[in-house]
Design an enzyme around this catalytic site. Sequence first.
Site, PDB file in Angstrom:
ATOM      1  N   PHE A 187      30.376 -18.977 -44.797  1.00  0.00           N
ATOM      2  CA  PHE A 187      30.705 -17.759 -44.066  1.00  0.00           C
ATOM      3  C   PHE A 187      31.693 -18.081 -42.950  1.00  0.00           C
ATOM      4  O   PHE A 187      31.681 -19.184 -42.398  1.00  0.00           O
ATOM      5  CB  PHE A 187      29.444 -17.142 -43.454  1.00  0.00           C
ATOM      6  CG  PHE A 187      28.466 -16.608 -44.467  1.00  0.00           C
ATOM      7  CD1 PHE A 187      28.440 -15.252 -44.785  1.00  0.00           C
ATOM      8  CD2 PHE A 187      27.580 -17.463 -45.114  1.00  0.00           C
ATOM      9  CE1 PHE A 187      27.538 -14.765 -45.712  1.00  0.00           C
ATOM     10  CE2 PHE A 187      26.680 -16.981 -46.050  1.00  0.00           C
ATOM     11  CZ  PHE A 187      26.666 -15.616 -46.351  1.00  0.00           C
ATOM     12  N   THR A 215      26.818 -20.847 -49.734  1.00  0.00           N
ATOM     13  CA  THR A 215      27.863 -19.876 -49.421  1.00  0.00           C
ATOM     14  C   THR A 215      28.388 -20.192 -48.029  1.00  0.00           C
ATOM     15  O   THR A 215      27.612 -20.387 -47.091  1.00  0.00           O
ATOM     16  CB  THR A 215      27.339 -18.430 -49.472  1.00  0.00           C
ATOM     17  OG1 THR A 215      26.966 -18.118 -50.819  1.00  0.00           O
ATOM     18  CG2 THR A 215      28.412 -17.450 -49.024  1.00  0.00           C
TER      19      THR A 215
END
Length: 385
Positions: free
Chosen positions: A287, A285
Amino acid sequence: MSQLDEYRARLDAIDGGLTELFLRRMEVTAQVGEYKRSAKLPVLDAQREQEVIARRSALASTPADRAAVARFFESIMTLSRRQQHKIVKEGAEDAGYARWLGQLSQQREPVANPRVVYQGEPGAYSEEAAAGFFGEGVEARGLPWFGDVFQALARGEADYAMLPIENSSTGSIRQVYDLLAQYDFCLVGEWQVKVEHCLAALPGVSMEEIKTVYSHEQGLQQCDRFLDEHRGWTQVPALDTAGSAKQVAQRGERTAAAICSQRAAKLYGLDVLAAPINHNTANFTRFVVVSPSLELRQGRDKISAVFSLPHQSGSLHEILTIFAVSGLNLVKLESRPISDRGWEYRFFVEFTGDLTAPGMDGVLHELSQLSADFRILGNFKGYER
């Protein structure tokens, strides 16, 4: 002389003629630039350029040749505009460029000992990202919703927000993109976290006892193959993965489990029944670090921007040509529907570069002219794995 050498000699002769004609054309476009400067006319005349490209490409006999001629003249037009920008020296009359100048004038230095907000409970992947970017001792606070995080930043309750923007398995986080368009904030950094989900339950609970599974919708999607092997389980979306672990622990649900990180499972005293359970072992992921003000940190090599375009043929292609001709590597293109304008879209782009580099001013002028609401989101150092 071989046949290949003969072909190359013919090409060299043609290239010489093309070069001479191109330089002659640039002399005339420079004169056009001087006229536009004295008459206070904008450099970009999109309708005129489209008409020229259409006439020239119509001279080709096949669809493939017409497309090639169109691309050829698009590149020439872009180089001519860049030349004229240097002559006309446009600035504040471009709304998007003027907005950029305003951001630049209000930039700040990175905040020492920052307060950071993120979405989720302690143990969330967002908290892990905050600790990774700012350091383990960072003052970080979780909030229930993405909107709460943006509001806290707007109220001055935090210096930065750490927010997920895309996952390598399930794609973009649409809510974050929509909020970035809504708030006049900047991106000043990014961080990646490897996502390794586990199935966690109360101590002593076996896999056979599970009836309900809680997790964020992204967690459920990323573990869909594992969950497909347990079709009798009820899947319940929650605000975040760590919050799911906290819920199972606090409620004492012996028939419930959470999909979360092993860090969260340990934090809330749960046993790990299976790990890792996400089907993509290279699951990351990404960010972004969101700031209320522009920051130009050392090592910046990625630019992020947002814009919308008129709903007409070729408008997106025209703006993408700027990146190609300018030698800027476009690494991300994301579209989101504009809620009050049916079937029109807002585009988010990320491309390589430094906003203060020579020649970037001309690029910003062109992007600004093609989109009235063009806005720089930030210039930051891309994450290095």
